[in-house]
Design an enzyme around this catalytic site. Structure first.
Site, PDB file in Angstrom:
ATOM      1  N   TYR A   1      -9.498  75.617  82.973  1.00 28.49           N
ATOM      2  CA  TYR A   1      -8.209  75.078  83.396  1.00 28.49           C
ATOM      3  C   TYR A   1      -7.924  73.742  82.702  1.00 28.49           C
ATOM      4  O   TYR A   1      -6.861  73.550  82.106  1.00 28.49           O
ATOM      5  CB  TYR A   1      -8.184  74.890  84.911  1.00 28.49           C
ATOM      6  CG  TYR A   1      -6.995  74.112  85.401  1.00 28.49           C
ATOM      7  CD1 TYR A   1      -5.732  74.690  85.442  1.00 28.49           C
ATOM      8  CD2 TYR A   1      -7.122  72.782  85.816  1.00 28.49           C
ATOM      9  CE1 TYR A   1      -4.629  73.973  85.886  1.00 28.49           C
ATOM     10  CE2 TYR A   1      -6.042  72.063  86.266  1.00 28.49           C
ATOM     11  CZ  TYR A   1      -4.785  72.661  86.296  1.00 28.49           C
ATOM     12  OH  TYR A   1      -3.697  71.939  86.721  1.00 28.49           O
TER      13      TYR A   1
ATOM     14  N   SER B   1      -2.719  67.835  83.667  1.00 28.92           N
ATOM     15  CA  SER B   1      -3.619  67.671  84.807  1.00 28.92           C
ATOM     16  C   SER B   1      -4.655  66.597  84.529  1.00 28.92           C
ATOM     17  O   SER B   1      -5.059  66.380  83.382  1.00 28.92           O
ATOM     18  CB  SER B   1      -4.334  68.997  85.094  1.00 28.92           C
ATOM     19  OG  SER B   1      -5.362  68.821  86.049  1.00 28.92           O
TER      20      SER B   1
ATOM     21  N   ILE C   1       4.977  71.732  93.765  1.00 26.55           N
ATOM     22  CA  ILE C   1       5.520  70.598  93.017  1.00 26.55           C
ATOM     23  C   ILE C   1       6.893  70.939  92.452  1.00 26.55           C
ATOM     24  O   ILE C   1       7.832  70.144  92.520  1.00 26.55           O
ATOM     25  CB  ILE C   1       4.561  70.177  91.885  1.00 26.55           C
ATOM     26  CG1 ILE C   1       3.232  69.697  92.456  1.00 26.55           C
ATOM     27  CG2 ILE C   1       5.176  69.081  91.026  1.00 26.55           C
ATOM     28  CD1 ILE C   1       2.182  69.365  91.410  1.00 26.55           C
TER      29      ILE C   1
ATOM     30  N   LEU D   1       6.552  84.059  91.129  1.00 25.04           N
ATOM     31  CA  LEU D   1       6.195  84.098  92.545  1.00 25.04           C
ATOM     32  C   LEU D   1       4.742  84.520  92.783  1.00 25.04           C
ATOM     33  O   LEU D   1       4.394  84.994  93.868  1.00 25.04           O
ATOM     34  CB  LEU D   1       7.141  85.019  93.329  1.00 25.04           C
ATOM     35  CG  LEU D   1       8.622  84.619  93.313  1.00 25.04           C
ATOM     36  CD1 LEU D   1       9.443  85.579  94.174  1.00 25.04           C
ATOM     37  CD2 LEU D   1       8.810  83.185  93.786  1.00 25.04           C
TER      38      LEU D   1
ATOM     39  N   GLY E   1       4.232  80.830  94.062  1.00 24.62           N
ATOM     40  CA  GLY E   1       5.410  80.161  94.597  1.00 24.62           C
ATOM     41  C   GLY E   1       6.082  80.978  95.677  1.00 24.62           C
ATOM     42  O   GLY E   1       5.650  82.086  96.015  1.00 24.62           O
TER      43      GLY E   1
ATOM     44  N   LYS F   1      -5.000  72.912  79.782  1.00 24.96           N
ATOM     45  CA  LYS F   1      -3.975  71.886  79.923  1.00 24.96           C
ATOM     46  C   LYS F   1      -4.000  70.917  78.733  1.00 24.96           C
ATOM     47  O   LYS F   1      -2.960  70.482  78.250  1.00 24.96           O
ATOM     48  CB  LYS F   1      -4.172  71.127  81.237  1.00 24.96           C
ATOM     49  CG  LYS F   1      -3.762  71.913  82.458  1.00 24.96           C
ATOM     50  CD  LYS F   1      -2.277  72.221  82.454  1.00 24.96           C
ATOM     51  CE  LYS F   1      -1.813  72.897  83.709  1.00 24.96           C
ATOM     52  NZ  LYS F   1      -0.354  73.143  83.731  1.00 24.96           N
TER      53      LYS F   1
ATOM     54  N   PHE G   1      -3.369  63.765  89.419  1.00 25.65           N
ATOM     55  CA  PHE G   1      -4.561  63.873  90.235  1.00 25.65           C
ATOM     56  C   PHE G   1      -4.170  64.719  91.447  1.00 25.65           C
ATOM     57  O   PHE G   1      -3.338  65.609  91.331  1.00 25.65           O
ATOM     58  CB  PHE G   1      -5.077  62.484  90.626  1.00 25.65           C
ATOM     59  CG  PHE G   1      -5.879  61.829  89.549  1.00 25.65           C
ATOM     60  CD1 PHE G   1      -5.257  61.149  88.514  1.00 25.65           C
ATOM     61  CD2 PHE G   1      -7.255  61.907  89.545  1.00 25.65           C
ATOM     62  CE1 PHE G   1      -5.991  60.569  87.500  1.00 25.65           C
ATOM     63  CE2 PHE G   1      -8.008  61.323  88.540  1.00 25.65           C
ATOM     64  CZ  PHE G   1      -7.376  60.647  87.512  1.00 25.65           C
TER      65      PHE G   1
ATOM     66  N   LEU H   1      -7.752  70.882  98.644  1.00 27.54           N
ATOM     67  CA  LEU H   1      -8.529  70.287  99.726  1.00 27.54           C
ATOM     68  C   LEU H   1      -7.694  69.478 100.703  1.00 27.54           C
ATOM     69  O   LEU H   1      -7.808  69.640 101.916  1.00 27.54           O
ATOM     70  CB  LEU H   1      -9.640  69.412  99.140  1.00 27.54           C
ATOM     71  CG  LEU H   1     -10.469  68.595 100.145  1.00 27.54           C
ATOM     72  CD1 LEU H   1     -11.226  69.528 101.073  1.00 27.54           C
ATOM     73  CD2 LEU H   1     -11.434  67.674  99.408  1.00 27.54           C
TER      74      LEU H   1
ATOM     75  N   ASP I   1      10.296  81.687  87.876  1.00 30.19           N
ATOM     76  CA  ASP I   1       9.024  81.715  88.579  1.00 30.19           C
ATOM     77  C   ASP I   1       8.672  83.177  88.840  1.00 30.19           C
ATOM     78  O   ASP I   1       9.537  83.966  89.222  1.00 30.19           O
ATOM     79  CB  ASP I   1       9.133  80.948  89.907  1.00 30.19           C
ATOM     80  CG  ASP I   1       7.781  80.569  90.488  1.00 30.19           C
ATOM     81  OD1 ASP I   1       6.958  81.486  90.701  1.00 30.19           O
ATOM     82  OD2 ASP I   1       7.554  79.371  90.737  1.00 30.19           O
TER      83      ASP I   1
END
Length: 277
Positions: free
Chosen positions: A147, A123, A12, A33, A36, A151, A181, A199, A31
Site C-alpha cells: 500500500y 499516505s 474522506i 462503492l 464507499g 502510494k 496520517f 483503529l 466511485d
C-alpha cells in the site's frame, strides 16, 4: 468550474465533496462503492444540492473520459484506491492494480480531456517507520507495505507527468500529493468511517459505549465526535532519490512502539509529532 472526485462516496471523499459544495465548486463523483456509500453523496433530498454520481471503477478509462467531457471537468481530486496497508501485504497484486494501474487510467483520461490539475490522496505509509520524532515533507520515505509503495509510485507518476509536460512545452501539469496520517472524526452526523480496519473509530466507539476498546468492530457504525476530517494533510514534493523499499521486520520491531498524532502547533498542521511510547 467542475472537479472530479474519485472515491467521493468514501469517508474522506464525501467530506471533500461537501466542502466543495459549500465553497461554490461543482463536484462530480466517480466511485465503485467497494468501500464507499451512495448515501454519502448528496442526492438533493436533504439540504445540500444533488451532486452528479457515476458508479464506476477508475480502471474504466472510457467512463472517466465520458464523465469528464459530460461535466466539463477542470480538475481532479483523486481519492479512490485500495486503502488498507495490512491487507495489502496479503493482496499485493490487487493493491497495485487499484492504486497504480488505476492512477495510470485516470491520467490517461485526463490527457484525453486536457485536464491538467490534480490533487492526489497519498499516505503517511510512504514514510514507513520514521527514525525521527517530527515527520515533515522532507523526511525520507521508506514504505513498508505494498500500500505505501503504491502510494509513493502514485506520487512519482504525477511528478513524471509534470516533467513530461514541461519537456514537451505543453500545458503545465499542476499537482500536489497529500500524505495523511490517521484521519479521525466527522464533519456531519451522517458521514462516518465504516472501515473495519481503522483503529480510531473502533476505540472511540468503544469508549463512548463504556466498553474496553477491542479489535472487533461494533455491529452498528456510529459517527465519532466532530473533528478535522479533510484538512489534516501534508502537501508533498515527491523525491526520486531513493526507491520505495521496506524496512526489515527485525529493524522495525527493534524500535519502541509509537502512535502517530497531529502536532499541537495547529489544529491540522503540516507537520506531525508522535506520542512517546
Amino acid at each position: 468550474m467542475t472537479w472530479l472526485v474519485t472515491g467521493g462516496a468514501g469517508y474522506i471523499g464525501s467530506h471533500v465533496v461537501r466542502a466543495f459544495v459549500e465553497a461554490g465548486i461543482e463536484p462530480v463523483v466517480v466511485d465503485d462503492l467497494s468501500s464507499g456509500h451512495r448515501a454519502f453523496v448528496p442526492d438533493g433530498t436533504g439540504s445540500a444540492p444533488a451532486v452528479p454520481f457515476v458508479e464506476a471503477s477508475i480502471l474504466d478509462t472510457e467512463t472517466l473520459v465520458a464523465t469528464m467531457r459530460d461535466h466539463d471537468v477542470t480538475g481532479v481530486v483523486h481519492l479512490a484506491g485500495f486503502k488498507y496497508a495490512g491487507e495489502s501485504v496479503k493482496r499485493p497484486r490487487h493493491t497495485y492494480t487499484q492504486n497504480v494501474t488505476g492512477t495510470v487510467s485516470l491520467l490517461d483520461a485526463m490527457a484525453q480531456t486536457d485536464v491538467t490539475r490534480i490533487v492526489f490522496s497519498s499516505s503517511a505509509a510512504t514514510y514507513g517507520t520514521p527514525d525521527v520524532d517530527l515527520v515533515t515533507e522532507q523526511t525520507e520515505t521508506h514504505p513498508e507495505s505494498p500500500y505505501g509503495e503504491s502510494k509513493l509510485v502514485g506520487e512519482w507518476l504525477l511528478a513524471d507527468e509534470a516533467r513530461a509536460a514541461d519537456a514537451t512545452g505543453g500545458t503545465p501539469f499542476r499537482h500536489t500529493s497529500l500524505r495523511y496520517f490517521n484521519v479521525v472524526g466527522s464533519g456531519s452526523p451522517d458521514l462516518y468511517d465504516t472501515s473495519p480496519h481503522n483503529l480510531f473509530p473502533l476505540v472511540l466507539d468503544a469508549l463512548l459505549e463504556g466498553r474496553t476498546p477491542a479489535s472487533t468492530a461494533p455491529t452498528t457504525p456510529r459517527p465519532t465526535a466532530p473533528a478535522c476530517a479533510t484538512t489534516c494533510t501534508s502537501p508533498t514534493s515527491p523525491s526520486r532519490t531513493s526507491p520505495p523499499r521496506r524496512r526489515s521486520r527485525r529493524a522495525a520491531s527493534s524500535r519502541p512502539s509509537t502512535t502517530s498524532a497531529p502536532a499541537t502547533a495547529s489544529p491540522c498542521g503540516r507537520s506531525w509529532t508522535r506520542w512517546p511510547a
